[in-house]
Design an enzyme around this catalytic site. Sequence first.
Site, short mmCIF file in Angstrom:
data_model
loop_
_atom_site.label_atom_id
_atom_site.label_comp_id
_atom_site.label_asym_id
_atom_site.label_seq_id
_atom_site.Cartn_x
_atom_site.Cartn_y
_atom_site.Cartn_z
N HIS A 130 0.87 -1.18 0.00
CA HIS A 130 0.00 0.00 0.00
C HIS A 130 0.91 1.23 0.00
O HIS A 130 2.02 1.17 0.55
CB HIS A 130 -0.83 -0.05 1.29
CG HIS A 130 -1.88 1.00 1.43
ND1 HIS A 130 -1.60 2.29 1.80
CD2 HIS A 130 -3.23 0.94 1.29
CE1 HIS A 130 -2.73 2.98 1.88
NE2 HIS A 130 -3.73 2.19 1.57
N ASP A 207 3.39 -4.10 8.04
CA ASP A 207 2.11 -3.41 7.87
C ASP A 207 1.02 -4.44 8.13
O ASP A 207 0.76 -5.31 7.30
CB ASP A 207 2.02 -2.84 6.45
CG ASP A 207 0.68 -2.16 6.19
OD1 ASP A 207 -0.22 -2.27 7.03
OD2 ASP A 207 0.55 -1.52 5.13
N GLN A 210 -4.24 -5.18 7.21
CA GLN A 210 -5.22 -6.11 6.65
C GLN A 210 -5.15 -7.49 7.28
O GLN A 210 -5.87 -8.39 6.84
CB GLN A 210 -5.05 -6.21 5.12
CG GLN A 210 -5.25 -4.90 4.38
CD GLN A 210 -6.71 -4.45 4.34
OE1 GLN A 210 -7.63 -5.22 4.63
NE2 GLN A 210 -6.93 -3.20 3.98
N LYS A 233 -10.21 -0.31 10.61
CA LYS A 233 -10.35 -1.50 9.78
C LYS A 233 -10.65 -2.74 10.62
O LYS A 233 -10.91 -3.81 10.08
CB LYS A 233 -9.07 -1.73 8.98
CG LYS A 233 -8.82 -0.67 7.91
CD LYS A 233 -7.56 -0.97 7.15
CE LYS A 233 -7.06 0.21 6.36
NZ LYS A 233 -7.80 0.45 5.12
N CYS A 373 -4.87 2.44 -3.48
CA CYS A 373 -3.59 2.94 -2.93
C CYS A 373 -2.45 1.94 -3.11
O CYS A 373 -1.54 1.87 -2.28
CB CYS A 373 -3.71 3.33 -1.46
SG CYS A 373 -4.91 4.62 -1.16
N1 PMP Z 1 -1.69 -0.48 4.69
C1 PMP Z 1 -2.65 -1.25 4.18
C2 PMP Z 1 -2.33 -2.63 3.73
C3 PMP Z 1 -3.95 -0.73 4.06
O1 PMP Z 1 -4.91 -1.51 3.55
C4 PMP Z 1 -4.22 0.58 4.49
C5 PMP Z 1 -5.61 1.18 4.37
N2 PMP Z 1 -6.19 1.01 3.10
C6 PMP Z 1 -3.18 1.34 5.04
C7 PMP Z 1 -1.93 0.77 5.12
C8 PMP Z 1 -3.37 2.73 5.53
O2 PMP Z 1 -4.23 2.76 6.61
P1 PMP Z 1 -4.81 4.15 7.15
O3 PMP Z 1 -5.35 4.87 5.96
O4 PMP Z 1 -5.88 3.72 8.10
O5 PMP Z 1 -3.69 4.86 7.81
#
Ligand code: PMP
Length: 418
Positions: A130, A207, A210, A233, A373
């Site tokens: 991401h 990270d 997910q 999430k 993203c």
């Molecule tokens: N890493 C991953 C794998 C994500 O799916 C996301 C959210 N789509 C993020 C980072 C970023 O999370 P946040 O926007 O809540 O900071």
Amino acid sequence: SSTPTTFDVRADFPILSQTVHGTPLVYLDSGATSQKPQVVLDAEIGFLTRANSAVHRGAHTLAGEATELFEDARTTVAGFLGAEQLVWTSGATFALNLVAYAIGNATLGRGSSRFALKPGDEIVVTETEHHANLIPWQELAARTGAVLRVIPVRDDGTLDLDAAAQVIGERTRVVAFTHVSNVLGIVNPIAELTALARAAGALTVLDACQSVPHLPFDFAALGVDLAAFSGHKMLGPYGVGGLLGRPDVLADLPPFLTGGSMVTTVTLEEANFLPAPQKFEAGTQPVSQAIGLAAAARYLDGLGMDAVHAHERALERRMLAGLREIEGVRILGDASGVERVGVASFDVEGVHAHDVGQFLDDRGVAVRVGHHCAKPLHTRFGLTASVRASTSVFTTDDEIDVFLDALAGVRPFFGVGA
Ligand code: PMP
């Protein structure tokens, strides 16, 4: 074949009972943000109506109660995730930037030199990241003269571990990788990546955005040094998340943001910092959100993360099997025999992802469209956009079937294909 649902949680989520365009809402966008059970809403409102006050400050009764609830929330969430230490952040993006900027500060000679980078040192990420776990490292490399290197993904969505063994080497200082891709839903081989990184003496940053909502997560057992996650999430509130860290790593990492609540002594010339986690928590913290997140952690713990994972795995199998049967649908990263969570992204040949999203929305089905993203990963698969369906604890077999039935109508509707 029906999903062996060991829990029925629909009634816990007030938002799910509504209709969209006259049909029942089928919410398949938990990968972007999950819905929140009533216990989470109650926890936040309960705090705000009975105990709201500034934490770690003030001698009055409410301040004491608020501090206790806030620190209990930290213990609950850290315990749920198997971590000894948890730093509150606004979410994963903040947590990952915190680490990158802290390493940048170490490079500038602030605090311990343990994580300082030299020009030519290497930071390794994967092609599945991401943007939140990619751009902070690009920026850190640009600020320090370090080199960013990438572990490639194979056509089937799995990481190329042979390449990883080449990419991670003696110049590697940081390896940052996602536990589960937010596009592919595939669980990455954390043990192998961590072993390679450790052999190189590199810091490991996970990270976990997910993974924590969908599978049993044990930070200590995973063996990584740091892990970032977002509350929103994992059935929790917005504006809160965290950085989990090994105590020795957090002890040696210099702070990123500075200000109130993170110092021992301050003069006009300089300041001394409190130990972790406080040295990373400058300024007023997301207190009611942290308390809401603790309620989410207790809720998930009550369901049992093994049961949650089994539930979502069954939904994922149903979804993938159905997607494979629809003509013109190509799943991104269609590896079989790998561990997954309930996330699948796909391309519908001849129809733009946004049109697919609109068509599904007209039938009550909420999916995510775009690059999610993860632009480099889409480029890798020759796409600018895809459609993503993602499940949660409240998703049912029937909803997957409604989604698949609707999707089967997309290409005929747009007059594409046979
Ligand atoms: N890493 C991953 C794998 C994500 O799916 C996301 C959210 N789509 C993020 C980072 C970023 O999370 P946040 O926007 O809540 O900071």
